[in-house]
Design an enzyme around this catalytic site. Structure first.
Site, PDB file in Angstrom:
ATOM      1  N   SER A   1      28.114  15.507  27.659  1.00  0.00           N
ATOM      2  CA  SER A   1      27.274  14.781  26.704  1.00  0.00           C
ATOM      3  C   SER A   1      28.036  13.748  25.891  1.00  0.00           C
ATOM      4  O   SER A   1      27.494  12.699  25.551  1.00  0.00           O
ATOM      5  CB  SER A   1      26.582  15.762  25.764  1.00  0.00           C
ATOM      6  OG  SER A   1      27.526  16.487  25.011  1.00  0.00           O
TER       7      SER A   1
ATOM      8  N   HIS B   1      22.298  15.895  30.710  1.00  0.00           N
ATOM      9  CA  HIS B   1      22.537  14.448  30.859  1.00  0.00           C
ATOM     10  C   HIS B   1      22.642  14.020  32.311  1.00  0.00           C
ATOM     11  O   HIS B   1      22.926  12.860  32.599  1.00  0.00           O
ATOM     12  CB  HIS B   1      23.804  14.047  30.103  1.00  0.00           C
ATOM     13  CG  HIS B   1      23.701  14.309  28.638  1.00  0.00           C
ATOM     14  ND1 HIS B   1      23.134  13.405  27.763  1.00  0.00           N
ATOM     15  CD2 HIS B   1      24.021  15.395  27.908  1.00  0.00           C
ATOM     16  CE1 HIS B   1      23.135  13.929  26.543  1.00  0.00           C
ATOM     17  NE2 HIS B   1      23.668  15.132  26.602  1.00  0.00           N
TER      18      HIS B   1
ATOM     19  N   HIS C   1      28.446  22.128  25.315  1.00  0.00           N
ATOM     20  CA  HIS C   1      27.567  21.872  24.169  1.00  0.00           C
ATOM     21  C   HIS C   1      27.454  23.080  23.231  1.00  0.00           C
ATOM     22  O   HIS C   1      27.483  24.234  23.676  1.00  0.00           O
ATOM     23  CB  HIS C   1      26.182  21.512  24.709  1.00  0.00           C
ATOM     24  CG  HIS C   1      25.263  20.903  23.703  1.00  0.00           C
ATOM     25  ND1 HIS C   1      24.333  21.645  23.000  1.00  0.00           N
ATOM     26  CD2 HIS C   1      25.121  19.628  23.283  1.00  0.00           C
ATOM     27  CE1 HIS C   1      23.657  20.845  22.197  1.00  0.00           C
ATOM     28  NE2 HIS C   1      24.114  19.618  22.346  1.00  0.00           N
TER      29      HIS C   1
ATOM     30  N   GLU D   1      28.936  21.598  32.245  1.00  0.00           N
ATOM     31  CA  GLU D   1      27.846  20.604  32.224  1.00  0.00           C
ATOM     32  C   GLU D   1      27.978  19.706  33.441  1.00  0.00           C
ATOM     33  O   GLU D   1      29.090  19.465  33.911  1.00  0.00           O
ATOM     34  CB  GLU D   1      27.926  19.752  30.938  1.00  0.00           C
ATOM     35  CG  GLU D   1      27.694  20.568  29.681  1.00  0.00           C
ATOM     36  CD  GLU D   1      27.753  19.750  28.391  1.00  0.00           C
ATOM     37  OE1 GLU D   1      27.626  18.514  28.443  1.00  0.00           O
ATOM     38  OE2 GLU D   1      27.928  20.368  27.336  1.00  0.00           O
TER      39      GLU D   1
ATOM     40  N   LYS E   1      15.671  14.030  27.143  1.00  0.00           N
ATOM     41  CA  LYS E   1      16.571  12.902  27.363  1.00  0.00           C
ATOM     42  C   LYS E   1      15.979  11.978  28.425  1.00  0.00           C
ATOM     43  O   LYS E   1      15.108  11.191  28.102  1.00  0.00           O
ATOM     44  CB  LYS E   1      17.978  13.433  27.652  1.00  0.00           C
ATOM     45  CG  LYS E   1      18.547  13.956  26.331  1.00  0.00           C
ATOM     46  CD  LYS E   1      19.727  14.838  26.388  1.00  0.00           C
ATOM     47  CE  LYS E   1      20.062  15.292  24.957  1.00  0.00           C
ATOM     48  NZ  LYS E   1      20.810  16.510  24.889  1.00  0.00           N
TER      49      LYS E   1
ATOM     50  N   ASN F   1      19.182   8.695  24.094  1.00  0.00           N
ATOM     51  CA  ASN F   1      19.293   9.452  25.345  1.00  0.00           C
ATOM     52  C   ASN F   1      18.092   9.205  26.255  1.00  0.00           C
ATOM     53  O   ASN F   1      17.903   9.902  27.238  1.00  0.00           O
ATOM     54  CB  ASN F   1      19.401  10.942  25.049  1.00  0.00           C
ATOM     55  CG  ASN F   1      20.643  11.267  24.237  1.00  0.00           C
ATOM     56  OD1 ASN F   1      21.690  10.651  24.446  1.00  0.00           O
ATOM     57  ND2 ASN F   1      20.521  12.195  23.310  1.00  0.00           N
TER      58      ASN F   1
ATOM     59  N   ASP G   1      24.686  23.116  32.703  1.00  0.00           N
ATOM     60  CA  ASP G   1      23.752  22.417  31.819  1.00  0.00           C
ATOM     61  C   ASP G   1      23.646  20.971  32.321  1.00  0.00           C
ATOM     62  O   ASP G   1      24.605  20.211  32.280  1.00  0.00           O
ATOM     63  CB  ASP G   1      24.294  22.453  30.380  1.00  0.00           C
ATOM     64  CG  ASP G   1      23.349  21.784  29.394  1.00  0.00           C
ATOM     65  OD1 ASP G   1      22.382  21.126  29.836  1.00  0.00           O
ATOM     66  OD2 ASP G   1      23.583  21.909  28.175  1.00  0.00           O
TER      67      ASP G   1
HETATM   68  C1  LIG Z   1      20.882  17.618  23.935  1.00  0.00           C
HETATM   69  C2  LIG Z   1      21.580  18.690  24.635  1.00  0.00           C
HETATM   70  C3  LIG Z   1      21.064  19.985  24.665  1.00  0.00           C
HETATM   71  C4  LIG Z   1      19.885  20.392  23.832  1.00  0.00           C
HETATM   72  O1  LIG Z   1      18.696  19.905  24.317  1.00  0.00           O
HETATM   73  P1  LIG Z   1      17.475  19.719  23.295  1.00  0.00           P
HETATM   74  O2  LIG Z   1      16.285  19.685  24.189  1.00  0.00           O
HETATM   75  O3  LIG Z   1      17.717  18.452  22.560  1.00  0.00           O
HETATM   76  O4  LIG Z   1      17.475  20.910  22.392  1.00  0.00           O
HETATM   77  C5  LIG Z   1      21.690  20.918  25.456  1.00  0.00           C
HETATM   78  N1  LIG Z   1      22.805  20.621  26.150  1.00  0.00           N
HETATM   79  C6  LIG Z   1      23.353  19.406  26.112  1.00  0.00           C
HETATM   80  C7  LIG Z   1      24.575  19.132  26.906  1.00  0.00           C
HETATM   81  C8  LIG Z   1      22.770  18.415  25.348  1.00  0.00           C
HETATM   82  O5  LIG Z   1      23.339  17.211  25.263  1.00  0.00           O
END
Ligand SMILES: *Cc1c(COP(=O)(O)O)cnc(C)c1O
Length: 371
Positions: free
Chosen positions: A182, A210, A134, A178, A229, A48, A207
């Protein structure tokens, strides 16, 4: 404890039988898209670190400088003595990047999402969530005690119907989605969902884990994300109003009852954010490469760095991943419960560090295996 271990072994066997058993493999990373697993070096399309900032010299330098100046750890919760000066500097930069009044950094994206949702919502409230959000947002929903209804992926008509039918029975309502999904790599219809939220007096949280660097503006009350990421570091954040920030400092248990991040994580994420903003060509090159692969697979234009190549059954996805590995290419198979049943896939991710030759290598290997 024979009984405990017997029960666990039996449960593991069930996971194994459905080709869903997971293992931890040690991998050594290089600065480019290469990884060594079990003594074998692979060209990989499975991280990522989309913008290649995890190993950028200025980002690594910022981590080293912060560690040397203030130590390895933060020493306490942010509310006690763990709130080092790297925090406000990053939070101001994040708020600016997200066009919000304020931002609040958490220990991880997982902690930001789960802690924020649990702090905002409660019994008598309603949460409407895209079917594919997620796991950490769902865990926040569970912790909150609010009612949950899920709408079909990116289906605003379904969301509108659920709002019309159920909104009035609840006190507060929160919609979750999102920016870039993801495991599917597609984008949510943010403007349409935002408009629906306003009509139905609902709050809207997105969220952006990504999407950072790829999605410019997000019309929402709350934007969450991760430093792990595109920013290549570790940590999470929530961006929104100043009142939201103050509220979360007082109510988000995942912030209050957990130690602050190491200074190195915060300082390096800040350095990465500056480079991301100064060099938009990094993200542009990722989209160009993702589009090249996506079109070669007959999937059309890429909407972000993630290309889902859906295989179906878990065993078949593992086999597809193994075939690529035999060609020296690592693409992780993603299986249920991470994705819905019968949609096991190769999750291909493109980064700024892949060369055009490496991208062609992947396309050839995928074509050759006729996966
Ligand atoms: C990776 C991810 C998270 C969590 O983030 P971390 O910092 O790795 O705990 C939250 N939401 C989505 C959509 C993700 O892909």
């Amino acid at each position: 404890m024979p009984v405990l271990n017997d029960i666990l072994a039996e449960r593991l066997e069930r996971v194994e039988k459905s080709a869903q058993r997971r293992e931890l493999t040690v991998q050594e990373h290089e600065s480019g898209p290469y990884v060594t697993r079990g003594g074998v070096r692979y060209l990989h399309f499975s991280g990522n670190d989309y913008l290649g900032l995890r190993t950028h010299p200025a980002v690594v330098r910022a981590a080293l400088d912060a560690t040397e100046a203030t130590g390895a750890g933060s020493g306490a919760s942010r509310l006690v003595t763990g709130n080092h000066p790297y925090y406000p500097a990053l939070e101001e930069a994040l708020a600016e990047a997200k066009h919000t009044q304020a931002a609040l950094v958490f220990g991880s994206g997982y902690l930001a999402n789960s802690g924020t949702i649990a702090a905002l919502m409660g019994e008598g409230d309603l949460i409407l969530a895209d079917r594919l959000i997620h796991a950490c947002m769902l865990d926040g929903v569970r912790l909150s005690g609010a009612a949950l209804k899920r709408f079909a992926h990116n289906d605003t008509a379904h969301l509108a119907a659920l709002l019309a039918e159920h909104r009035e029975k609840y006190t507060n309502c929160l919609i979750l989605t999102e920016s870039v999904f993801s495991m599917d790599g597609d984008r949510a219809p943010l403007a349409d969902i935002h408009a629906l939220a306003q009509v139905h007096d609902a709050w809207f949280m997105v969220d952006d884990a990504h999407g950072l660097g790829f999605v410019e503006t997000i019309p929402a009350d709350i934007v969450s994300g991760t430093l792990s990421k595109a920013l290549g570091s570790y940590g999470g954040y929530v961006a929104g109003s100043g009142v939201l920030r103050d509220y979360l400092i007082n109510h988000a248990r995942s912030l209050i009852f957990s130690t602050g991040l190491p200074p190195a994580a915060v300082a390096s994420a800040h350095a990465a954010l500056m480079i991301m903003q100064a060099e938009p060509e990094r993200a542009q090159s990722v989209i160009a490469k993702a589009t090249r692969v996506s079109e070669a697979l007959g999937l059309g234009m890429a909407q972000g760095p993630i290309i889902p190549y859906i295989v179906g059954e878990s065993g078949a996805a593992l086999e597809a991943s193994r075939k690529l590995a035999a060609e020296g290419i690592w693409v992780q198979a993603i299986r249920p419960p991470t994705v819905p049943p019968a949609t096991a896939r190769l999750r291909i991710t493109m980064t700024a560090t892949h060369t055009d030759e490496e991208v062609e290598c992947l396309i050839q290997a995928l074509g050759k295996q006729a996966i």
